[in-house]
Design an enzyme around this catalytic site. Structure first.
Site, PDB file in Angstrom:
ATOM      1  CG  LEU A  42      -1.969  -1.038   1.405  1.00 18.84           C
ATOM      2  CD1 LEU A  42      -2.671  -0.864   2.752  1.00 18.84           C
ATOM      3  CD2 LEU A  42      -2.977  -0.974   0.269  1.00 18.84           C
ATOM      4  CG  ASP A  43       0.585   4.333  -2.929  1.00 24.86           C
ATOM      5  OD1 ASP A  43       1.446   3.532  -3.349  1.00 24.86           O
ATOM      6  OD2 ASP A  43      -0.246   4.898  -3.663  1.00 24.86           O
ATOM      7  CE  LYS A  44       5.798   8.236   5.081  1.00 22.28           C
ATOM      8  NZ  LYS A  44       7.001   9.114   5.000  1.00 22.28           N
ATOM      9  CB  THR A  70      -2.957   3.953   0.881  1.00 21.95           C
ATOM     10  OG1 THR A  70      -2.837   4.750  -0.296  1.00 21.95           O
ATOM     11  CG2 THR A  70      -4.249   3.164   0.804  1.00 21.95           C
ATOM     12  NE  ARG A  94      -1.526   8.622  -4.863  1.00 18.94           N
ATOM     13  CZ  ARG A  94      -0.284   8.707  -4.388  1.00 18.94           C
ATOM     14  NH1 ARG A  94       0.380   7.621  -4.047  1.00 18.94           N
ATOM     15  NH2 ARG A  94       0.294   9.895  -4.275  1.00 18.94           N
TER      16      ARG A  94
END
Length: 337
Positions: free
Chosen positions: A153-155, A157, A259
């Site tokens: 997961l993105d930082k 998120t 995104r």
């Protein structure tokens, strides 16, 4: 999905990469098979700046079975990776150790661990981040013989993050992700009134890496060179004044897919510092946005993950509740007084 490296066994006569500035050849073992070349090198060449790793890959100095290879090349069992002379960072010993930390547990057994990752925490170290979820969990669980990320997961998120506690579980789960046999749903708050009729986004994405190894993704026309098809399903949950809450399901797992797809339609995610609206993000971060609400993060939350248990075959559905800061923001938007 990326298979995390456990070890990289070199030939008996090979020196540790970077020790004497000589060319080295490393054999890919079972623990490294399936790993992307860039991740393989960054794990192997501890202390070598990420920018240098990408530079030697692009220059062709790194070879796989005597041929040039791209950063996203998947390594196979028995491959031979040629490493050029590299300089190890003198500051590697000064890097802070990851603090031991547990995270809210959504599910755990002998094979799996699912946590509710908070926003602002990277899943692993790199790109200027000393440590992430995986390093902190390993410190918190020194008795764990195996613990690897199944996906990422993105930082910024938050939400469901799945880890494997055994290699067979990791292999089986990553195959499910690759085969698109999992079901991932995200909650996203975007600027503007999202049309209820816009339910499918089928727009190819093109990813590039800058000299620092930073990923940049953009939507491109179909048929473009190096473009990869990306499909996102969107369901409108609710309209607010100037904003929309969406349920987003991804059918392909491209980098930054949600995104970029939402921003491509002119309605970026609130708080997205890479593809979002700078002015809107600044106002929310300062508390001068919607009704004076301060919201200094990206409103993207992995709220649901469904998959088949790699050992029992049982269908598992995990839910991560919307974080309290997101709940408060939506409540204020519903009733600002």
């Amino acid at each position: 999905m990326v298979r995390s490296i456990i070890s990289a066994k070199a030939a008996p006569t090979a020196e540790r990469p970077g020790e004497r500035g000589s060319v080295q050849r490393v054999n890919v073992d079972e623990g490294s098979a399936g790993q992307r070349l860039d991740n393989f090198l960054m794990r192997l060449l501890k202390g070598v700046p990420k920018t240098h790793v990408y530079r030697v890959i692009r220059s062709g100095e790194v070879r796989v079975n005597r041929g040039r290879a791209a950063a996203d090349t998947r390594l196979a069992l028995g491959d031979v990776v040629r490493l050029p002379p590299v300089r190890m960072s003198e500051r590697i010993a000064d890097k802070p150790a990851a603090p031991a930390r547990e995270f809210p547990i959504l599910f755990e057994d002998d094979h799996l661990l699912a946590i509710d990752k908070p926003a602002g925490v990277a899943v692993h170290g790199g790109s200027g981040v000393s440590f992430g979820v995986i390093e902190q969990l390993r410190r918190a669980r020194p008795q764990a013989r195996f613990l690897e990320l199944v996906h990422r997961l993105d930082k910024q998120t938050s939400g469901v993050l799945l880890l494997a506690k055994k290699r067979p579980a990791l292999t089986a789960l990553q195959e499910q992700f690759r085969a698109r046999a999992t079901d991932k749903t995200y909650a996203a708050l975007v600027s503007g009134a999202w049309p209820a009729s816009r339910k499918v986004i089928d727009v190819p994405l093109h990813k590039t890496l800058d000299d620092a190894g930073e990923r940049h993704v953009r939507a491109v026309p179909g048929g473009s060179d190096d473009a990869r098809r990306a499909i996102t399903l969107v369901r409108l949950v609710r309209h607010y004044e100037g904003y929309s809450l969406l349920d987003v399901t991804i059918k392909t797992g491209r980098t930054h897919q949600i995104r970029v797809h939402l921003a491509h339609h002119g309605q970026p995610i609130v708080g997205d510092d890479k593809y979002g609206d700078f002015a809107v993000n600044r106002d929310f971060a300062r508390g001068t946005g919607f009704d004076g609400q301060r919201f200094p993060r990206m409103f993207l939350h992995a709220r649901r993950l469904a998959f088949d248990h790699p050992t029992t075959g049982e269908h598992i559905e995990l839910e991560a509740p919307l974080p309290v800061e997101c709940v408060r923001l939506l409540a204020r938007m519903t009733d600002p007084h």
